[in-house]
Design an enzyme around this catalytic site. Structure first.
Site, short mmCIF file in Angstrom:
data_model
loop_
_atom_site.label_atom_id
_atom_site.label_comp_id
_atom_site.label_asym_id
_atom_site.label_seq_id
_atom_site.Cartn_x
_atom_site.Cartn_y
_atom_site.Cartn_z
N HIS A 199 -3.87 25.43 -6.58
CA HIS A 199 -4.96 25.01 -7.30
C HIS A 199 -6.12 24.75 -6.21
O HIS A 199 -5.88 24.14 -5.28
CB HIS A 199 -4.66 23.70 -8.07
CG HIS A 199 -5.94 23.46 -9.12
ND1 HIS A 199 -7.03 22.76 -8.72
CD2 HIS A 199 -5.90 23.58 -10.30
CE1 HIS A 199 -7.72 22.58 -9.62
NE2 HIS A 199 -7.20 23.24 -10.48
N ASP B 24 0.86 -1.00 -0.01
CA ASP B 24 0.21 -0.10 0.02
C ASP B 24 0.82 1.38 -0.11
O ASP B 24 2.10 1.13 0.63
CB ASP B 24 -0.89 -0.33 1.36
CG ASP B 24 -2.01 0.97 1.14
OD1 ASP B 24 -1.98 1.94 0.69
OD2 ASP B 24 -3.19 0.23 1.39
N LYS C 74 -4.08 -8.09 2.66
CA LYS C 74 -4.78 -6.95 2.39
C LYS C 74 -5.50 -7.10 0.97
O LYS C 74 -4.52 -7.20 0.03
CB LYS C 74 -4.20 -5.56 2.64
CG LYS C 74 -5.18 -4.49 2.40
CD LYS C 74 -4.46 -2.85 2.81
CE LYS C 74 -5.53 -2.03 2.59
NZ LYS C 74 -5.03 -0.63 3.29
N CYS D 44 -7.12 3.40 -1.89
CA CYS D 44 -7.23 1.82 -1.84
C CYS D 44 -8.08 1.19 -2.56
O CYS D 44 -7.73 0.50 -3.43
CB CYS D 44 -7.18 1.71 -0.20
SG CYS D 44 -6.15 2.35 0.79
N ASP E 63 -0.60 -0.02 -4.69
CA ASP E 63 -2.22 0.42 -5.05
C ASP E 63 -1.92 1.73 -5.36
O ASP E 63 -2.75 2.48 -6.27
CB ASP E 63 -3.12 0.20 -3.97
CG ASP E 63 -2.79 0.71 -2.47
OD1 ASP E 63 -1.66 1.05 -2.41
OD2 ASP E 63 -3.78 0.80 -1.76
N HIS E 64 -1.28 2.81 -4.82
CA HIS E 64 -0.73 4.05 -4.94
C HIS E 64 0.20 4.51 -4.50
O HIS E 64 1.16 3.71 -3.66
CB HIS E 64 -2.16 4.80 -4.56
CG HIS E 64 -2.45 4.58 -3.30
ND1 HIS E 64 -1.99 4.99 -2.35
CD2 HIS E 64 -3.53 3.75 -2.76
CE1 HIS E 64 -2.30 4.64 -0.93
NE2 HIS E 64 -3.68 3.81 -1.50
#
Length: 539
Positions: free
Chosen positions: A257, A46, A134, A86, A319-320
């Protein structure tokens, strides 16, 4: 574990030679029987910033097993998540489909539990399958706070939803197993390899999901947990090169932004941070990455000890990423590199050794890659493409290989901490980010070769390029329509939840993770929600 790296060095040449000599995984497809196909191990962590797997990011922390995979396999330098959070990201991994196709809008809404995953297909074709740790790709998980924050992101209020990012050190130079749940799952996977997989006559596919290096929960009252604690021991902190840690540049709050400002505020990051605080958060995060690498290493060592490594393709990804205070944020939920760029490494029989691939790829490519390794024909509806043509032994027709994967990837985000649906089109040169309906929020355009820190939005300077990329994005996904669908979904889900709790509504909503700010002006915030519910959203 202290002997792991020297032991690896003794057999690297044997492995390299065997990998070079082995036939490419797809060489004999589609006629290959399951008994001839290689085993596959997929390790998914993760929150791992993919830039740590190559220079110069790799200079900041020792990752011996990722480096081992790089040397003895193929690493992808431009791999991206399809949704930087996730559950939606994992839904893309397990389905091979873009987020808007599975409608995995947030951490509560993912894949249907009965969806046919790549593991289901491989099992149907004779693979023995097992998964540990997970998963988090189906619907129904995560806290009420997390859901309500995602549903109400369109409401005209600004509330802190997370604890301020912090660090927590175990002052023990010998403490290796900090994230005990991940280590238990790693041990279970190794135990399965030793007691079950070693006896199979059929090939196996093993999945191990790790929670690290995701930050840990920050203890608070009731349900008000924010996972904002970067936690490690001195053992892992020693693996970090503190002098190599960069303090990220930030734009002034007034120049951010508007979506970034919303994210920074809701993540409790708009206050003052000293350079020491920022450096510590980053150092602890890198130490957590080193612990993650060690678990990957335990799997690789077990495969070697069982004489399975030469018959097994190992894939590592995440996942990221993790912002770790870049762009004045921690966590993910952003299209900036720290959040969206993921590691992706493949090694094993038939995979090219010591190769770096610069093509843009993404996590939806894992589904077709898994089937391709097994020699299983690919479904026509997938969003992803097999990575074997880019990672296995050279094809005779190089141009044909290059054309197999399109020169772009799509990532999208529809969850909490971001107050507009977000869409990223990444090409070799450009990163284009569009929001909402494409008109109400200004887009962003970055040239990462000239602006690796992504601090200069050049969308207004290059209107022709911006228009061209926006047209390309719209040809892939009708994003204004998808954004409207998500608006409608959020409103419907919130109304159903509000009705389900009846008279307890005011008390419950005031005591979610935003409780400290909500309780100062509860009527103001309830009124803002009422106004939001009255406005019609066209789908």
């Amino acid at each position: 574990m202290g002997t792991a790296v020297p032991m690896l060095l003794l057999w690297v040449f044997v492995l390299a030679a065997s990998a070079l000599a082995a036939p490419a995984p797809g060489a004999d497809r589609p006629s290959r029987r399951a008994s001839q196909a290689p085993n596959v191990v997929l390790v998914v962590s993760d929150s791992f910033d993919g830039r740590l797997t190559f220079h110069p990011g790799s200079q900041v922390v020792k990752l011996p097993f990722i480096n081992f995979m790089k040397t003895h396999g193929t690493s992808f330098l431009n791999a991206y998540t399809n949704s930087p959070i996730c559950c939606p990201s994992r839904a893309a991994i397990w389905s091979g489909l873009f987020t808007h196709l599975t409608e995995s809008w947030n951490n509560f809404k993912g894949l249907d539990p009965n969806y046919t995953t790549w593991m289901d297909v491989m099992e149907e074709h004779g693979y023995q399958t097992q998964k540990f740790g997970k998963l988090d790709y189906t619907s129904g998980h995560h806290s009420i706070s997390n859901r309500v924050e995602a549903w109400t992101r369109d409401v005209a209020f600004l509330l802190r939803q997370e604890g301020r990012p912090m660090v927590n050190l175990i002052p023990n130079k010998a403490k290796e197993r900090v994230m005990e749940a991940d280590w238990r799952n790693t041990d279970r996977a190794i135990n399965w390899l030793r007691k079950e997989a070693i006896n199979y006559t059929k090939p196996f596919v093993l999945y191990l999901g790790l929670n690290l290096p995701h930050p840990y929960p920050s203890p608070s009252s009731g349900e008000n947990f924010g996972s904002s604690t970067f936690h490690t021991s001195l053992y892992w902190l020693k693996k970090v090169s503190h002098d190599a840690i960069k303090i990220p540049k930030w734009l002034p709050l007034s120049e951010m932004h508007p979506v970034d400002y919303y994210s920074s505020y809701t993540k409790n990051c708009t206050g003052k941070f000293t350079d020491k605080e920022i450096k510590n958060i980053r150092a602890f995060y890198y130490a957590m990455c080193a612990e993650t690498d060690a678990m990957l290493g335990e799997i690789i060592l077990a495969l070697h000890q069982l004489d399975l490594l030469q018959k097994t393709i190992v894939i590592y990804t995440s996942d990221h990423g993790e912002l770790a205070m870049e762009h004045r944020q921690f966590y993910k939920m952003s299209m900036y590199e720290a959040s969206a760029h993921v590691p992706l490494l493949i090694m094993g029989p038939g995979i090219k050794v010591n190769q770096q691939v610069s093509n843009v790829v993404s996590l939806v490519d894992i589904y077709p890659t898994m089937l391709d390794i097994a020699g299983i024909p690919l479904p026509q509806n997938l969003s992803g493409y097999s990575l074997l043509p880019l990672s296995s032994e050279p094809s005779k027709n190089k141009h044909k290989v290059e054309n197999l994967h399109p020169p772009w990837i799509l990532s999208e985000f529809h969850g909490c901490n971001v107050n507009a649906s977000t869409y990223m089109l990444r090409t070799k040169q450009w990163k284009y980010i569009a929001y909402s309906d494409g008109a109400s929020v200004l887009p962003q355009l970055f040239d990462l070769s000239l602006d690796p820190d992504e601090l200069k939005n050049i969308a207004a300077e290059f209107p022709e390029i911006t228009y061209s990329l926006d047209q390309k994005l719209r040809s892939i996904v009708n994003y204004p329509k998808i954004s409207a669908s998500v608006h409608q979904y959020n409103k419907e889900q919130f109304i159903m939840w509000k009705q389900s709790i009846g008279q307890n509504y005011s008390n419950i909503i005031a005591n979610l993770r935003w409780h400290q700010e909500w309780q100062k002006k509860p009527r103001k915030y309830e009124s803002a929600i009422d106004q939001w519910l009255k406005t019609h959203v066209a789908s």
